[in-house]
Enzyme design. Structure first.
Site, short mmCIF file in Angstrom:
data_model
loop_
_atom_site.label_atom_id
_atom_site.label_comp_id
_atom_site.label_asym_id
_atom_site.label_seq_id
_atom_site.Cartn_x
_atom_site.Cartn_y
_atom_site.Cartn_z
CB SER A 19 -0.82 -0.14 1.36
OG SER A 19 -1.50 1.30 1.49
CG HIS A 44 -3.83 -1.34 -2.51
ND1 HIS A 44 -4.77 -2.20 -2.84
CD2 HIS A 44 -4.23 -0.68 -1.68
CE1 HIS A 44 -6.00 -1.78 -2.34
NE2 HIS A 44 -5.52 -0.62 -1.23
CG ASP A 46 -5.10 2.35 0.32
OD1 ASP A 46 -5.84 1.89 0.03
OD2 ASP A 46 -3.93 2.04 1.02
CG MET A 48 -8.17 7.45 1.64
SD MET A 48 -7.50 7.44 3.40
CE MET A 48 -6.87 5.87 3.31
CG HIS A 77 -9.26 0.68 -1.71
ND1 HIS A 77 -8.92 0.26 -0.40
CD2 HIS A 77 -10.55 0.77 -1.56
CE1 HIS A 77 -9.97 0.20 0.31
NE2 HIS A 77 -10.88 0.44 -0.04
CG MET A 79 -11.17 3.80 0.63
SD MET A 79 -9.80 3.44 2.16
CE MET A 79 -8.45 3.46 1.14
CG MET A 148 -12.19 -2.57 3.47
SD MET A 148 -10.46 -2.15 3.09
CE MET A 148 -9.90 -1.04 4.39
CG ASP A 182 -6.52 -2.63 2.58
OD1 ASP A 182 -5.38 -2.61 3.44
OD2 ASP A 182 -6.64 -1.60 1.71
#
Length: 224
Positions: A19, A44, A46, A48, A77, A79, A148, A182
């Protein structure tokens, strides 16, 4: 293109996915080189938005920058509250897989079609407190499910062991799905997730908190 990308991820399984949230963004090139030298087969990211989750990270420019540095699959990913508004831009930036949250898009059929229209692997994620039944309407449409094992957007949480049962349930009911986990993944937790049928393991501090990435990745693979 969609099937080619999905096959590449399947062939990498079981795979440790760093990540990049915890990497050194001041020297992304070196970070990617160190990860590739350690044998990493996918990355990966993330994303947000400060709305769906309380943290704010990065967007398309980081994905595009990484795409220039590596041909490894980029697992993005999302979010974020409105993933449909950004799918086209993330596709153009070079994402290979886009995972949205079922809590943000409870009826995702149109979003999944939008992702697939770009030849990208479509994944759906759910938080620990979200009932598994929330996925029932889309499991036959998505390519992957991200379970998750902590609440999305919050750091420093302990691994929720219920994630193992969720992975087992998904593997039994939909054996063709690519399964990902994750949150709190380290040598002590990666093995039970693999035994439950998981394919992809998102790892943060268990790699980036170590001086030797290659040794950290070897330890995780040994635990598999």
């Amino acid at each position: 293109m969609h099937q080619e990308r999905l096959t590449k991820l399947r062939n990498a399984s079981p795979a440790v996915l760093p990540s990049l949230l915890q990497c050194d963004f001041g020297d992304l090139r070196s970070e990617v080189e160190r990860l590739q030298a350690a044998g990493i087969r996918a990355l990966h990211l993330d994303v947000m938005d400060g709305h769906f989750v309380p943290n704010l990270t990065y967007g398309m420019p980081i994905v595009a920058g990484l795409r220039k540095l590596t041909d490894l699959p980029l697992d993005v990913h999302l979010m974020i509250s409105d993933p449909a508004a950004y799918v086209d831009d993330f596709a153009a930036a070079g994402a290979d897989m886009l995972t949205f949250h079922i809590e943000a898009v409870p009826e995702p059929a149109q979003l999944i079609q939008q992702i697939h229209s770009h030849g990208i692997v479509a994944g759906v994620a759910l938080n620990p407190q979200t009932p598994m039944e929330a996925l029932s309407g889309c499991l036959d449409q998505v390519d992957a499910v991200l379970v998750m094992s902590v609440n999305a957007g919050f750091g420093g949480q302990a691994f929720d062991p219920e994630a193992v049962q969720r992975l087992q349930q998904l593997r039994q009911s939909h054996p063709e799905l690519l399964l990902e986990v994750d949150g709190g993944i380290k040598p002590e937790t990666i093995g039970p997730c693999h035994q439950a049928g998981c394919d992809l393991f998102v790892v943060g501090s268990a790699i980036f908190g170590q001086d030797d990435y290659a040794a950290a990745v070897r330890q995780l693979r040994d635990a598999l």
